[in-house]
Design an enzyme around this catalytic site. Structure first.
Site, mmCIF file in Angstrom:
data_model
loop_
_atom_site.group_PDB
_atom_site.id
_atom_site.type_symbol
_atom_site.label_atom_id
_atom_site.label_comp_id
_atom_site.label_asym_id
_atom_site.label_seq_id
_atom_site.Cartn_x
_atom_site.Cartn_y
_atom_site.Cartn_z
ATOM 1 N N ASP A 63 0.470 -12.598 11.841
ATOM 2 C CA ASP A 63 1.861 -12.330 12.206
ATOM 3 C C ASP A 63 2.651 -11.775 11.027
ATOM 4 O O ASP A 63 3.493 -10.888 11.183
ATOM 5 C CB ASP A 63 2.534 -13.616 12.703
ATOM 6 C CG ASP A 63 2.032 -14.045 14.066
ATOM 7 O OD1 ASP A 63 1.585 -13.175 14.827
ATOM 8 O OD2 ASP A 63 2.093 -15.247 14.367
ATOM 9 N N UNK A 71 -6.199 -18.713 21.463
ATOM 10 C CA UNK A 71 -4.925 -18.207 21.973
ATOM 11 C C UNK A 71 -4.878 -18.181 23.492
ATOM 12 O O UNK A 71 -3.813 -17.983 24.076
ATOM 13 C CB UNK A 71 -4.647 -16.819 21.401
ATOM 14 N N ASP A 77 1.496 -20.729 13.918
ATOM 15 C CA ASP A 77 0.478 -20.464 14.933
ATOM 16 C C ASP A 77 -0.652 -21.477 14.785
ATOM 17 O O ASP A 77 -1.201 -21.634 13.691
ATOM 18 C CB ASP A 77 -0.072 -19.043 14.779
ATOM 19 C CG ASP A 77 -0.409 -18.406 16.119
ATOM 20 O OD1 ASP A 77 -0.949 -19.127 16.983
ATOM 21 O OD2 ASP A 77 -0.152 -17.213 16.298
#
EC number: 2.7.9.3
Length: 344
Positions: free
Chosen positions: A89, A16, A66
């Site tokens: 999420d 990330u 993602d």
């Protein structure tokens, strides 16, 4: 061939931390016309973890995507971590994942490695009780993998990041330090025990934390990923119209992360997060490596849960009883003040 491959050496930035920084992203998104529909319960307006669309009175779809570059060298572990991160999420919104589609960018010369990545992703999705239903591939010299995940939730039981209330207690469900550790992994400077612990933290699903918070009843939630604890807390504070206050001494860290930060192994994403949050975060204590780790971009981080003081003790107790890495009271929600975030 698989044993000789070090996936992190194919990448410029890991996990990330490879996200476009929040400042640059905000400059793009602010120019987009936001389309709206009465059934779109959560969209671009609050920077939440997933989109939510109401199908009928009882069912809303929760959808997210993602994917990222490798954070570890082992392809199977990478697949599991990427899947856990994408599923997070959905869990943060209080939803149940149903199925996922693979998102793959990979060098064609390393198909055997890709098989292991996909096996890891499939096993983690299976652990979540969901299904892999397909996917899409692009040939790319820099590997990337993740998921597009679809889940469901009752329209009146969506847990948003924009509904934190003054007086709430903030509970975090995983320790911090992943970005710094990933930087050390890429530089081949990470102690083996720290590496192994970080992999376990990243692979661990937020499923049980989500189930418990739904049973107890909470006001708001977000998962901690690329914008770091302070970045995602800012999104919660701003969207909720409140101020969040963190206790620096209560911030949990993965064992070994602080020492790596002291060595200067700070990812670029940390500096981007700091730049974006200038004027939004007020640090009232000495700025040391713990503060760096609060800006540190996480991969498959924990949930930051905002819960009323009346329910906080029960939630804290139940999370600590069930979760592998425990839960930590890290701060409070206050009435709106000059800054969105204070660290004391």
């Amino acid at each position: 061939m698989i044993e000789k491959i070090k996936l992190t050496q194919f990448t410029k930035s890991a996990g990330u931390a490879a996200k476009i920084g929040p400042e640059a992203l905000a400059q793009v998104l602010c120019q987009l016309e936001i389309t709206w529909n009465e059934n779109l319960l959560v969209g671009l307006n609050t920077n939440d973890d997933a989109a939510v669309y109401r199908l009928n009175e009882d069912i809303a779809i929760v959808h997210t995507v993602d994917y990222f570059t490798p954070v570890v060298d082992d392809p199977y572990d990478f697949g599991q971590i990427a899947a856990a991160n994408a599923l997070s999420d959905v869990y943060a919104m209080g939803a149940v994942p149903l199925f996922a589609l693979n998102v793959v960018c990979f060098p064609a010369a390393y198909i055997d490695v890709l098989k292991e990545v996909l096996r890891g992703g499939n096993d983690k999705v299976k652990e979540a009780g969901a299904l892999i239903a397909g996917g899409h591939t692009i040939e790319d010299e820099e590997p990337k993998y993740g998921l597009s995940v679809t889940g469901i939730v009752h329209p009146e039981k969506v847990i948003k990041n924009s509904t934190a209330k003054p007086g709430d207690v903030l509970i975090l469900t995983k320790p911090l330090g992943i970005g710094v550790i990933n930087t050390a992994i890429k530089g081949e400077m990470c102690p083996s025990e720290t590496y192994l612990l970080a992999v376990e933290v990243m692979k661990y699903l937020n499923k049980e934390a989500s189930e418990i918070m739904k049973e107890v009843g909470v006001n708001a939630c977000t998962d901690i990923t690329g914008f770091g604890l302070l970045g995602h807390a800012y999104e919660m504070a701003f969207s909720s119209g409140v101020t969040i206050e963190f206790d620096k001494d209560s911030i949990p860290l993965i064992e070994g992360a602080r020492e790596l930060a002291q060595m200067g192994l700070i990812p670029g994403g940390c500096y981007r997060n700091k730049k974006y949050l200038k004027g939004k975060v007020c640090i009232k204590v000495e700025e040391d490596e713990v503060i760096d780790l609060m800006f540190d971009p996480q991969t498959s981080g924990g949930l930051l849960i905002s819960v009323s003081e009346e329910k906080a003790e029960e939630l804290y107790r139940r999370l600590n009883k069930k979760l592998k890495f425990g839960a930590f009271i890290v701060g409070r929600v206050k009435e709106k003040q000059e800054y969105d975030i204070y660290v004391r």
